[in-house]
Design a protein around this motif. Structure first.
Motif, mmCIF file in Angstrom:
data_model
loop_
_atom_site.group_PDB
_atom_site.id
_atom_site.type_symbol
_atom_site.label_atom_id
_atom_site.label_comp_id
_atom_site.label_asym_id
_atom_site.label_seq_id
_atom_site.Cartn_x
_atom_site.Cartn_y
_atom_site.Cartn_z
ATOM 1 N N GLY A 97 0.784 -1.235 0.000
ATOM 2 C CA GLY A 97 0.000 0.000 0.000
ATOM 3 C C GLY A 97 0.808 1.272 0.000
ATOM 4 O O GLY A 97 0.264 2.363 -0.168
ATOM 5 N N LEU A 98 2.083 1.160 0.246
ATOM 6 C CA LEU A 98 2.938 2.327 0.190
ATOM 7 C C LEU A 98 3.460 2.500 -1.222
ATOM 8 O O LEU A 98 3.895 1.549 -1.840
ATOM 9 C CB LEU A 98 4.113 2.169 1.174
ATOM 10 N N GLN A 99 3.429 3.764 -1.714
ATOM 11 C CA GLN A 99 3.802 4.022 -3.092
ATOM 12 C C GLN A 99 5.185 4.693 -3.179
ATOM 13 O O GLN A 99 5.609 5.389 -2.272
ATOM 14 C CB GLN A 99 2.758 4.922 -3.758
ATOM 15 N N ASP A 100 5.782 4.424 -4.320
ATOM 16 C CA ASP A 100 7.064 5.062 -4.666
ATOM 17 C C ASP A 100 8.122 4.856 -3.574
ATOM 18 O O ASP A 100 8.768 5.801 -3.097
ATOM 19 C CB ASP A 100 6.883 6.566 -4.925
ATOM 20 N N ILE A 101 8.264 3.615 -3.189
ATOM 21 C CA ILE A 101 9.298 3.297 -2.190
ATOM 22 C C ILE A 101 10.586 2.953 -2.909
ATOM 23 O O ILE A 101 10.604 2.212 -3.885
ATOM 24 C CB ILE A 101 8.853 2.122 -1.296
ATOM 25 N N ASP A 102 11.656 3.493 -2.400
ATOM 26 C CA ASP A 102 12.988 3.148 -2.902
ATOM 27 C C ASP A 102 13.904 3.030 -1.679
ATOM 28 O O ASP A 102 14.437 4.026 -1.179
ATOM 29 C CB ASP A 102 13.493 4.221 -3.868
ATOM 30 N N ARG A 103 14.024 1.789 -1.220
ATOM 31 C CA ARG A 103 14.700 1.609 0.056
ATOM 32 C C ARG A 103 15.483 0.301 0.040
ATOM 33 O O ARG A 103 15.060 -0.684 -0.573
ATOM 34 C CB ARG A 103 13.693 1.594 1.197
ATOM 35 N N SER A 104 16.635 0.311 0.710
ATOM 36 C CA SER A 104 17.430 -0.917 0.877
ATOM 37 C C SER A 104 17.870 -1.008 2.323
ATOM 38 O O SER A 104 17.971 0.012 3.022
ATOM 39 C CB SER A 104 18.643 -0.907 -0.059
ATOM 40 N N ASP A 105 18.161 -2.222 2.763
ATOM 41 C CA ASP A 105 18.539 -2.424 4.158
ATOM 42 C C ASP A 105 19.354 -3.712 4.284
ATOM 43 O O ASP A 105 19.142 -4.675 3.537
ATOM 44 C CB ASP A 105 17.289 -2.517 5.037
ATOM 45 N N ASP A 106 20.291 -3.695 5.210
ATOM 46 C CA ASP A 106 21.051 -4.898 5.582
ATOM 47 C C ASP A 106 20.626 -5.313 6.977
ATOM 48 O O ASP A 106 20.644 -4.471 7.906
ATOM 49 C CB ASP A 106 22.561 -4.634 5.554
ATOM 50 N N PHE A 107 20.282 -6.585 7.163
ATOM 51 C CA PHE A 107 19.800 -7.030 8.468
ATOM 52 C C PHE A 107 20.098 -8.521 8.632
ATOM 53 O O PHE A 107 20.475 -9.219 7.685
ATOM 54 C CB PHE A 107 18.306 -6.744 8.615
ATOM 55 N N GLU A 108 19.920 -8.969 9.852
ATOM 56 C CA GLU A 108 20.098 -10.370 10.178
ATOM 57 C C GLU A 108 18.752 -10.993 10.520
ATOM 58 O O GLU A 108 17.872 -10.314 11.069
ATOM 59 C CB GLU A 108 21.054 -10.544 11.367
ATOM 60 N N ALA A 109 18.634 -12.284 10.240
ATOM 61 C CA ALA A 109 17.384 -12.997 10.522
ATOM 62 C C ALA A 109 17.714 -14.344 11.151
ATOM 63 O O ALA A 109 18.659 -15.024 10.733
ATOM 64 C CB ALA A 109 16.563 -13.194 9.252
ATOM 65 N N PHE A 110 16.944 -14.682 12.152
ATOM 66 C CA PHE A 110 17.065 -15.971 12.835
ATOM 67 C C PHE A 110 15.695 -16.633 12.866
ATOM 68 O O PHE A 110 14.667 -15.954 13.061
ATOM 69 C CB PHE A 110 17.589 -15.786 14.261
#
Length: 457
Positions: A97-110
């Motif tokens: 539902g969010l428009q015109d997103i331009d985003r990156s991220d580094d994260f960890e997942a367990f």
């Protein structure tokens, strides 16, 4: 007259020495052997050393493990999985539902997942479990057949080595007798009592006797090597049997009774019958692969993200329910496996028929050989007694001057031949008694012990 008297006296001395030497050799053959090992000792060594028996035991252990594997197919399965990852995520455009997103991220997942699956309806696995039990029974029958085969192989090799050992003793006794005669004839030729032709003949007989000893030694080495292949004991001291001992009687002389017993209890035949049943179950197993399956499942999933487009979050999900699967099309694999299983079942039936005929033949053959062997032993006992009488008559003829040393040696050789033939006949009778019981499926260690008691007499 003096020459004639000297010649007669020489004959008597030669005859007495010859008789004493040969009788001493004969007594040595029937004397108990110090620290000798009997048939049961040989079988005990074979149980520890024979590679064929070791392979049979390993095959049985393999089948037992396969049965446990088949039973595991209907046991619950618990699976635990964990995951730890380093992630890089980029989102460009619309996102939830969010428009015109331009985003990156580094994260960890367990995260981790736990699943419990309990089969409820799996007919193929159920039939595999039943087939595995039958396969164990067939393997047990095969193991019994391998043990019976080991008993027969040990008995065959043991008596063959014993025959070769006694043949060598007989050959040595004959060589000693003929050598003594050759020396006597040589002395007589020097005194011009015997002819050069007689001396040449005596020398030729001595060389022939020496060749027989060499041949007997080679045969003994071969037979002992064959026994060592089974027992792993190349220096085993054998215990001889008394040829005039008691011969064990059959529980029944009815041939058809033994054949019927073989049809029911022959271990190889029992094994092939069970294997035919296993092959029949294998057809049902392949056909069951077309049927639906139903499992009970319980599962928990958990994940912990330290970032990402949606931010930090923890998710967990628990579920429990039933899972139904219905095979629709597998490219014809099930049909091909079923066809192959039917072919294997037909092969198993053919092996069963062959095993039955073989069991019937073995029982019939051993039964006939056993009955004829008893008659042969009786005839050879009478013949041996006759050779004793012939030796005594020849002894008198040598002393009277009407018979020669050649006649005496020949008479003694015939007596040794009769002894050897009688011993071989008794050995053959005992072996056939074991073979008959093996064909009927009743051979066991008590039967070997019974034969061993005859060896120890």
């Amino acid at each position: 007259m003096e020459a004639t008297g000297e010649h007669v006296t020489g004959k008597w001395i030669y005859w007495a020495g010859l008789r004493a030497g040969l009788l001493g050799a004969a007594l040595a053959l029937v004397s108990p052997i110090v620290q000798a090992e009997g048939l049961t000792h040989a079988f005990a060594h074979a149980m520890e050393q024979d590679p064929t028996w070791a392979e049979a035991r390993a095959r049985y252990a393999e089948v037992l493990a396969d049965r446990d594997l088949a039973r595991a197919g209907y046991h619950p399965v618990l699976t635990v999985a964990g995951r730890a990852t380093a992630n890089h995520r980029e989102v460009v455009g619309d996102y939830f539902g969010l428009q015109d997103i331009d985003r990156s991220d580094d994260f960890e997942a367990f995260g981790y997942s736990i699943q419990l699956r309990q089969p409820i309806l799996r007919l193929d696995r159920w039939r595999q479990r039943d087939a595995a039990s039958l396969r164990v029974a067939a393997a047990a029958a095969r193991l019994n057949a391998a043990e019976v085969d080991l008993m027969l192989r040990v008995a065959d090799a043991y008596f063959a080595a014993l025959d070769a050992e006694q043949d060598l003793e007989f050959a040595k006794a004959e060589l000693r007798a003929i050598s003594d005669r050759a020396d006597q004839v040589r002395e007589q030729a020097q005194l011009e009592i015997a002819t050069e032709l007689g001396r040449s003949e005596a020398d030729a007989q001595r060389e022939l006797a020496r060749a027989r000893v060499l041949r007997a030694e080679q045969a003994l080495l071969t037979r002992r090597a064959e026994l060592a292949l089974i027992t792993g004991e190349p220096t085993m001291v054998l215990s001889a049997i008394r040829s005039y001992g008691y011969l064990p009687e059959l529980s029944t002389t009815d041939r058809e009774a033994w054949v019927q017993q073989a049809r029911e209890s022959n271990p190889l035949l029992v094994a092939t019958r069970l294997e035919s049943e296993v092959a029949s179950r294998a057809v049902d197993i392949e056909r069951a692969a077309r049927l639906p399956t139903l499992d009970l499942i319980a599962q928990r999933d958990y994940i912990d993200n330290s970032g990402g487009v949606s931010g930090e979050r923890e998710d967990s999900e628990d579920l429990i329910g039933l899972e139904l699967r219905l095979p629709v099309f597998d490219g014809g694999a099930t049909r091909a496996r079923t066809t192959a299983a039917v072919a294997r079942y037909e092969q198993a039936l053919a092996r069963q028929a062959r095993a039955q005929r073989q069991a019937e033949f073995q029982a019939t053959s051993a039964h006939s050989a056993l009955l004829l062997g008893r008659e042969q032993v009786a005839a050879l006992r009478t013949a041996r007694s006759a050779t004793y009488d012939a030796v005594e008559a020849t002894e008198g003829g040598v002393f009277a001057g009407t018979r020669t040393e050649v006649d005496l040696v020949q008479a003694l050789r015939e007596r040794f031949d009769a002894e050897r033939a009688l011993t071989r006949a008794v050995h053959g009778y005992l072996l056939n008694s074991l073979r008959l019981k093996a064909a009927a499926g009743t051979l066991g260690t008590p039967d070997l012990m019974s034969v061993n008691r005859m060896l120890d007499d």
